[in-house]
Structures are given as C-alpha cells and as structure tokens.
Design an enzyme around this catalytic site. Sequence first.
Site: not given
Length: 472
Positions: A106, A140, A274
């Site tokens: 990103e 993400c 994550h």
Amino acid sequence: MLSTPSIAAAPLRHGAANGHLSHYPTDVGVLGMDIYFPRRCIEQSELEKHDGVSAGKYTIGLGQTQMAFVDDREDINSISLTVVRNLMDKYKISYQDVGRLEVGTETIIDKSKSVKTHLMDLFASHGNTQIEGIATTNACYGGTSALFNAVQWIESSYWDGRYAIVVAADIAIYASGSARPTSGVGAVAMLVGPNAPLVMERGLRGTHMENVYDFYKPNLSSEYPVVDGPESVVCYMRAVDKCYEAYASKLAAQQPEGTPAAPLTSVADYVVMHSPYAKIVQKAHGRLFLNDFLRFPDAPQFASIPKELLATKLADSYFDKDVERAFMKMGNDHFASRTEPSLLTCKLIGNMYCASLYGSLLSLLSVVPESDLIGKRVLMFSYGSGLASSMFSFRVAGPVAPIASTVQLLDRLAARTVLSPVVFEHNMELREKEHNATDYTPTGDVKEGMWDGTYYLTGIDGKFRRAYVRKE
C-alpha cells in the site's frame, strides 16, 4: 554464516509446457522465504519517555518493544529490490526459473508505475522478461491477494512449470501523535511452487470484504494515513468473526460424513494473525475462543466460562471488557504456545502492513522447533483496512528448518543498531522532504545506516524518475 540451500529448478510437469494440465500440481505452497528490515531501530520504552507519555503505554498497552525506521535513502522500490535479490541469492534460484512475480503493497510513490516494474531490472539483466504478475493494493491485504494469485496461477492451465515469487512490503509511517508508535518497515519475499514444505490447504479459505473508512490514504501529497482507531479495531474484530464463520463452514464441508464438528481452536495447531501491534493479536486470538464458545458451548474447554455469556451478540461485544477478559484469560495458554511465538517481528520491527502477517509466519518458523511444526495446521488471518480480510491455512508437510536457518531472523534482529527517538524524528523529517520531490538528492546515512546488500535511492530527477544502486 548463512545457510544457502539450493532449490532445484521447478520442472515442467502435468502437461504444463503444452498448455494443459492433466491434474493439479501437488502440495502447492511456500518453498522458501526471506525478510528485509532496516538496520536501525528505536526502543519503544525510550519513545514513551520522548513523547512524554506514561511508562508502558507503548510497551504494555500496544505490546511493542522496538520499531524499525528508514530515512530518505530507502523507499518501497528499494526494500522490494533488496528482499527479492536476497531471496534469489540465498536459495540459489536461476532468474530464468521465475514465471510470476507479484507485489502486495500500500506504499505508493507512483499512481501508475508499479513496484513490480522496478523489480524487472533484476530479471531483465538475466534475459528473462516473460514474467506475469503486477502490484496488488488494499491496505495490509495486498500481500495475501498476491499469494492467492500466485497459488492459483500454479494450479491453473496457464502455469508453465516455473516458480512464482510473492513480495509483501511496506513502509508504515504515521504523523506525530498516538499512532506513530505503530510505525515500522519490512519486506517479505516468498518462493511459491509445488511440493512445498508449507502447503496451502486447498479449498480452505474464508473471506469477508466490505466498504468502511477505518484507515485510508486520500492525501497523495503525504505518506501519512487518516486513521479512525476505534473503528479500525471494530472492523478488525468483525472481520475475524466473519472469516471464522466462512472458514469453519468450509472446513466442516471437507470432513468425512459422520465426523463431529470441533472448535476451530482445537483443530488449528498454530494461529498467525495480521499484526499491526501485538496487543490486538492477543485480543483477536481471544475472539476465536468466543466464536468457538458460541458454537460449541458444551465443549470441555469451556466448562469455566459462565453460561450467561451464551447470550453474547458478536456485533455488540467489540468493546465489552468482561467478554474480552474472559476469553483472553481462557485462551491464555493456547496463545502463549500457539500464537505468541509468531509475534517476534511485530514486537521488534513494528507494523509492516502487507508484510506483517508473513513476518509473523517467518517468526513462527524461527522460534518453534521444526519437530513441533511437522504435520501441523497453521491458521492464518489476513486483514487490510477498508476492508478486505481472509482466513486460510497452511499444512506443514515437510522440513521448514532450512527456511529458518537461511533467514537467520533472530541473529539479524540482534545485530541492529538502536538509536534515539530524536534520530528517528529527524529521519521522518527527511522523508517528508523527499515525498513527491523532484531534482532531489537523498542525504541519509549509507555507510552506517544500511546492511551490506541493501538497495538504496541515489536520486530523483526532474521528471520524478528514481535511480538505485546496491551497497556492496
């Protein structure tokens, strides 16, 4: 001295060379990995003092220990170049043997030209320009999408027998304030192919996506995101709930007829999630146990949970501290042995956005002995704000110790240079000057600030074109 295992060239198989497959290639997954992180970091405890906040706000409240950073010499192109070059060198891969290369990130420095095009310099110099894949972006989640695409390419009629490489990389930077301690930098490269030691379990994938504004980057003149912290936590936990439901239903559908259903935390030997910061992972891990309890309240492991919690509504429980504490406490032993070993890179490098989940996977392989991993299922949860999320799993089907010995994660983390928050803030100011600049010559420290073998920016010309060299 780093171990340098040689992976044999991927063979053309199952009719792939003439455009059709007789059946799927077997055991498609991750053959090898490497990680890049900067040489420099700061202590979160020192950042607490520097920021004038209470002791423990970052180290206990967020669960963070150190945080990596870069100056104006490194950008998303350079860290991706570094990790791909290192992967190729360490595993002795021929540049001709790569047929797909996709980047999940990103960190955008060009609205049109992808990071992948810069990586082609490595391959074009060896005569290979026939490489599929491009860049994939959604917060993400991009690295996970790139991994799914790589696996699906190998399982398709378009596979030509060569490897795929997946790069998950980002530079996570926040404006001064409460979010800045969740910064970090990192890049993970994965070699994907058949007959892998880390096999992606076919058909076991639960996905949840929706349109929310919890974290986004609308201001293209700045590296800094707009963040709604409380909303982001809710979105993350809601995604855990939704992906749990979808993954669990697909897992149940794969079981032989008559096999009784079981709590997901009973069939997932390890859980990797994550990890923007460590504390949210611990809370999300507890959320898995809440979901298990609501589905299997009579399971023996839930005997100590008050039955009145069966009335819990998932959508109403995101900030219910009684529910949170009950299931974090109930799952504490499982977390300590099955998830916490994956948080090494999160705690010591910080948030790596797309690379965070795969740094955590590499942490697990580096901390847990291979003998404890062989034959086990590793449940993965990927989240990207905005939002996109998936739950999937790997089966450890072969030796993974060669990956850990090749990467040497613990030794490399210990060899970094720890600097002061004042130096960190100075380097953030350098990055602000470099962002969107033309006719710019970086001033960051190459000699002491970078590992040997790191690619770095030498300049940006009047047409925004960037040039890189490698520190030898």
